[in-house]
Design an enzyme around this catalytic site. Structure first.
Site, PDB file in Angstrom:
ATOM      1  N   CYS A   1     -53.810  -7.411 -28.039  1.00 35.82           N
ATOM      2  CA  CYS A   1     -52.968  -6.159 -28.606  1.00 35.82           C
ATOM      3  C   CYS A   1     -53.803  -5.689 -29.711  1.00 35.82           C
ATOM      4  O   CYS A   1     -54.802  -4.724 -29.406  1.00 35.82           O
ATOM      5  CB  CYS A   1     -51.641  -6.736 -29.242  1.00 35.82           C
TER       6      CYS A   1
ATOM      7  N   HIS B   1     -49.395  -8.710 -23.883  1.00 35.19           N
ATOM      8  CA  HIS B   1     -49.579 -10.062 -24.667  1.00 35.19           C
ATOM      9  C   HIS B   1     -49.299 -11.182 -23.438  1.00 35.19           C
ATOM     10  O   HIS B   1     -48.440 -11.366 -23.005  1.00 35.19           O
ATOM     11  CB  HIS B   1     -48.132 -10.194 -25.405  1.00 35.19           C
TER      12      HIS B   1
ATOM     13  N   GLU C   1     -49.565 -14.259 -23.570  1.00 31.13           N
ATOM     14  CA  GLU C   1     -49.141 -15.650 -24.210  1.00 31.13           C
ATOM     15  C   GLU C   1     -47.591 -15.592 -23.665  1.00 31.13           C
ATOM     16  O   GLU C   1     -46.888 -16.550 -23.753  1.00 31.13           O
ATOM     17  CB  GLU C   1     -49.341 -15.719 -25.574  1.00 31.13           C
TER      18      GLU C   1
END
Length: 176
Positions: free
Chosen positions: A66, A173, A175
């Site tokens: 990001c 993202h 994650e």
């Protein structure tokens, strides 16, 4: 969320706040939430830029997520300050209007279809959806081989994965 994800997959992440602590860390992750100018200022204040530049030149694996991906670029419309400059482009703000002239909801937030071309990424990202949360984007216009994957929001094309040597930036993202 990045630390929790790394721990969940068995990694032992360490938050590094000074350049000397980067020695022996493999790979380096530049996560990002916040403002480009403040993050660039923090890299300068902590004297991280020379160490990151040296690791980049040595081919060390670095992943920006990001805002971390945006820091790989030269500069940003978000504010003053220099990024690392490894990706030769400017980070742009999404316009107020989409490609059809309708108001564009910014920030771009949510799950979006994502399917990288086969063999593009040196890590596995299943075709499906990725989570995006950003008001600024890596401009793909001046990029040649550095823009590995592109996505769009409101008809506005942006770089979702960029690369310079072994440094990669992911606008989404992973994650999540």
């Amino acid at each position: 969320s990045v630390l929790k994800m790394l721990a969940r997959i068995g990694a032992d992440p360490v938050v590094v706040r000074e350049p000397g602590a980067l020695a022996g860390r493999h790979p380096v992750l530049l996560p990002g939430v916040g403002h480009f100018s403040k993050a660039a200022e923090s890299l300068e204040a902590r004297a991280m830029r020379p160490k990151l530049d040296a690791l980049h030149q040595a081919g060390w694996p670095i992943l920006g997520i990001c805002l971390g991906a945006q820091l790989l670029c030269r500069d940003s419309e978000e504010g003053p300050g220099a990024g690392l400059g490894w990706i030769p482009t400017t980070v742009r703000r999404f316009p107020e209007l989409d490609a059809e002239g309708k108001p564009l909801r910014v920030p771009h937030m949510g799950w979006q279809p994502f399917s990288p071309p086969d063999g593009t990424l040196p890590f596995t990202v299943p075709a499906g959806r990725m989570y995006f949360a950003h008001s600024f984007f890596v401009d793909p216009a001046p990029l040649k081989g550095e823009s590995l994957c592109e996505s769009s929001w409101g008809g506005i094309r942006f770089t979702s994965v960029s690369r310079s040597r072994n440094a990669m930036g992911a606008q989404f993202h992973p994650e999540k």
